[in-house]
Scaffold this active site. Structure first.
Site, mmCIF file in Angstrom:
data_model
loop_
_atom_site.group_PDB
_atom_site.id
_atom_site.type_symbol
_atom_site.label_atom_id
_atom_site.label_comp_id
_atom_site.label_asym_id
_atom_site.label_seq_id
_atom_site.Cartn_x
_atom_site.Cartn_y
_atom_site.Cartn_z
ATOM 1 N N LYS A 45 2.403 9.978 8.259
ATOM 2 C CA LYS A 45 1.679 9.540 9.468
ATOM 3 C C LYS A 45 2.183 10.114 10.790
ATOM 4 O O LYS A 45 1.840 11.237 11.121
ATOM 5 C CB LYS A 45 1.589 8.010 9.464
ATOM 6 C CG LYS A 45 0.713 7.525 8.295
ATOM 7 C CD LYS A 45 0.131 6.140 8.444
ATOM 8 C CE LYS A 45 -1.029 5.945 7.470
ATOM 9 N NZ LYS A 45 -0.776 5.029 6.387
ATOM 10 N N ASP B 127 9.112 2.538 1.743
ATOM 11 C CA ASP B 127 7.962 3.303 2.223
ATOM 12 C C ASP B 127 7.828 3.045 3.725
ATOM 13 O O ASP B 127 7.376 1.979 4.145
ATOM 14 C CB ASP B 127 6.706 2.860 1.457
ATOM 15 C CG ASP B 127 5.447 3.612 1.897
ATOM 16 O OD1 ASP B 127 5.450 4.192 3.000
ATOM 17 O OD2 ASP B 127 4.464 3.592 1.138
ATOM 18 N N PHE C 4 0.850 -1.192 0.000
ATOM 19 C CA PHE C 4 0.000 0.000 0.000
ATOM 20 C C PHE C 4 0.884 1.239 0.000
ATOM 21 O O PHE C 4 1.754 1.389 0.856
ATOM 22 C CB PHE C 4 -0.934 0.045 1.218
ATOM 23 C CG PHE C 4 -1.898 1.191 1.141
ATOM 24 C CD1 PHE C 4 -3.074 1.087 0.409
ATOM 25 C CD2 PHE C 4 -1.619 2.399 1.757
ATOM 26 C CE1 PHE C 4 -3.956 2.151 0.307
ATOM 27 C CE2 PHE C 4 -2.495 3.480 1.656
ATOM 28 C CZ PHE C 4 -3.664 3.349 0.928
HETATM 29 C C1 LIG Z 1 -1.028 5.341 4.943
HETATM 30 C C2 LIG Z 1 0.041 4.926 4.010
HETATM 31 C C3 LIG Z 1 0.324 5.665 2.849
HETATM 32 C C4 LIG Z 1 -0.518 6.839 2.401
HETATM 33 O O1 LIG Z 1 -0.430 7.902 3.271
HETATM 34 P P1 LIG Z 1 -1.502 9.107 3.109
HETATM 35 O O2 LIG Z 1 -0.986 10.116 4.100
HETATM 36 O O3 LIG Z 1 -2.828 8.551 3.467
HETATM 37 O O4 LIG Z 1 -1.423 9.572 1.724
HETATM 38 C C5 LIG Z 1 1.404 5.292 2.084
HETATM 39 N N1 LIG Z 1 2.166 4.237 2.416
HETATM 40 C C6 LIG Z 1 1.906 3.492 3.511
HETATM 41 C C7 LIG Z 1 2.791 2.348 3.833
HETATM 42 C C8 LIG Z 1 0.830 3.800 4.340
HETATM 43 O O5 LIG Z 1 0.558 3.037 5.390
#
Ligand SMILES: *Cc1c(COP(=O)(O)O)cnc(C)c1O
Length: 395
Positions: A252, A223, A138
């Protein structure tokens, strides 16, 4: 009009909130939130891995108020001190040499994708624009980030997707090797997959990807939007693996509750983008950076991280000790934990909520626990006993 009815009338229906069961939250402090009826909940969702320091941490609130009174926004036409201080902190605590500021995880990944494409062009030629990502990953909801996301359910209805992405099996090095061609410029993975079901990478996998990227002149991008900022018991998840990425992305928990995104880079990756090639109006906003500076200075503390790691081990051990035949597996790293259960795991969510515990269900079969890192063993004991009751009720 009643608020929940007003929501239904005025907000585009992307979140599946239900008036009967979805809480209206009014207040938070530490590990707790309160709803509009004054009922208190132990929050093991933490705003989806945002509130790593709990709700309304006094030092963060103070930093925000102080900066809001002084200077709220200027644009990146000018220097501001909180932004530069935050960059320095992030660079000092990580393998990165330079950072780019934006406002969300998806945006941070967009920046990384653009950087990787430019790197491919400069280093390998016009055709080297492909990025290999993992199935079950994700990376966010903007068009390139959602294309990078290796789950077709997030693509449906939005085709054609962005060109230049290939998907390989997570934790399967050979699958990534097979997906790399002359057209590849980068590999992008989460060190611990989050939304896909809480799957930590194996050391051999990440170390193998590092070697593959070195051999093929590819950028290795991690990520760390969800698994970063102390969530796994180290400031960044890659620090568990003895592997350094060329780029990593954060969001986050970095802002202590305010929206922020970062793309951090080292080596050649840190000097690829040139003036005018990328930008963000709000990126590195002084109020958000003041909050993030405070968050980082608390989260990066060695004793704090050690405690988070111990609490994670304690929590996972207690979850593994639950004797219930419906539990398929407990997975995780530090305080990023998933429990896969047989049948529809989502049933457990409202039952936990009734008993005063907020948890979240992903992919229909895994309960995800993301407690604030300031949680105590007593809080963990409370959560585990609620969960035990709920799991036996749905068995
Ligand atoms: C939540 C998340 C995103 C997206 O972040 P947003 O601030 O909602 O755009 C991207 N990568 C990972 C691993 C995430 O958990």
């Amino acid at each position: 009009m009643e608020l929940k009815a007003l929501e239904k009338e005025t907000i585009i229906n992307t979140y599946n909130r239900q008036p009967e069961t979805t809480l209206l939250l009014e207040r938070g402090a530490g590990v707790y939130v309160w709803d509009d009826a004054g009922k208190r909940y132990l929050d093991f969702v933490s705003g989806l891995a945002v509130n790593n320091l709990g709700h309304c941490h006094p030092q963060i609130v103070e930093a925000i108020c102080r900066q809001a009174r002084q200077l709220m926004h200027t644009s990146n036409l000018y220097y501001t001190e909180p932004q530069i201080r935050l960059a320095e902190q992030l660079v000092r605590h990580s393998c990165a040499e330079k950072v780019f500021f934006c406002n969300s995880g998806a945006e941070a990944n967009e920046a990384a994708i653009k950087l990787a494409r430019k790197y491919g062009k400069v280093k390998k030629g016009q055709a080297a624009f492909e990025i290999v990502t993992a199935k079950r990953s994700f990376h966010g909801r903007t068009l390139a980030a959602v294309t990078a996301t290796g789950q077709t359910k997030y693509h449906q209805g939005f085709e054609p997707m962005v060109a230049g992405f290939r998907y390989a099996e997570f934790n399967n090095l050979q699958s990534f090797k097979d997906a790399v061609t002359e057209q590849t410029c980068a590999i992008l993975v989460e060190p611990v997959q989050g939304e896909g079901g809480v799957y930590p990478a194996t050391p051999e996998f990440l170390q193998g990807l590092r070697q593959l990227c070195d051999e093929e002149q590819l950028l290795l991008i991690f990520d760390e939007v969800q698994c970063g900022m102390g969530r796994t018991g180290k400031l960044f998840a890659y620090q568990h693996y003895n592997v350094e990425p060329d780029i990593f992305t954060l969001a986050k928990a970095l802002g202590g509750g305010l929206p922020i995104g970062v793309m951090a880079a080292k080596g050649e990756a840190a000097v690829i983008l040139q003036p005018g090639e990328h930008a963000s109006t709000f990126g590195g906003n002084p109020v958000v950076c003041a909050a993030a500076n405070t968050a980082v200075s608390i989260l990066a503390d060695a004793d704090f991280l050690k405690q988070a790691a111990e609490l994670g081990a304690y929590f996972q051990q207690k979850l593994r000790a639950i004797n219930n035949p419906n539990i398929v597996e407990v997975r995780g790293l530090g305080l990023m934990v998933g429990m896969e259960i047989k049948g529809d795991a989502a049933r457990a969510v409202p039952l936990c909520q009734d008993k005063g515990l907020l948890v979240n269900c992903i992919g229909g079969k895994t309960l995800r626990f993301l407690p604030p890192l300031i949680v105590t063993k007593a809080d963990i004991d409370t959560a585990v006993s609620i969960l035990e009751e709920v799991l036996s009720a749905i068995a």
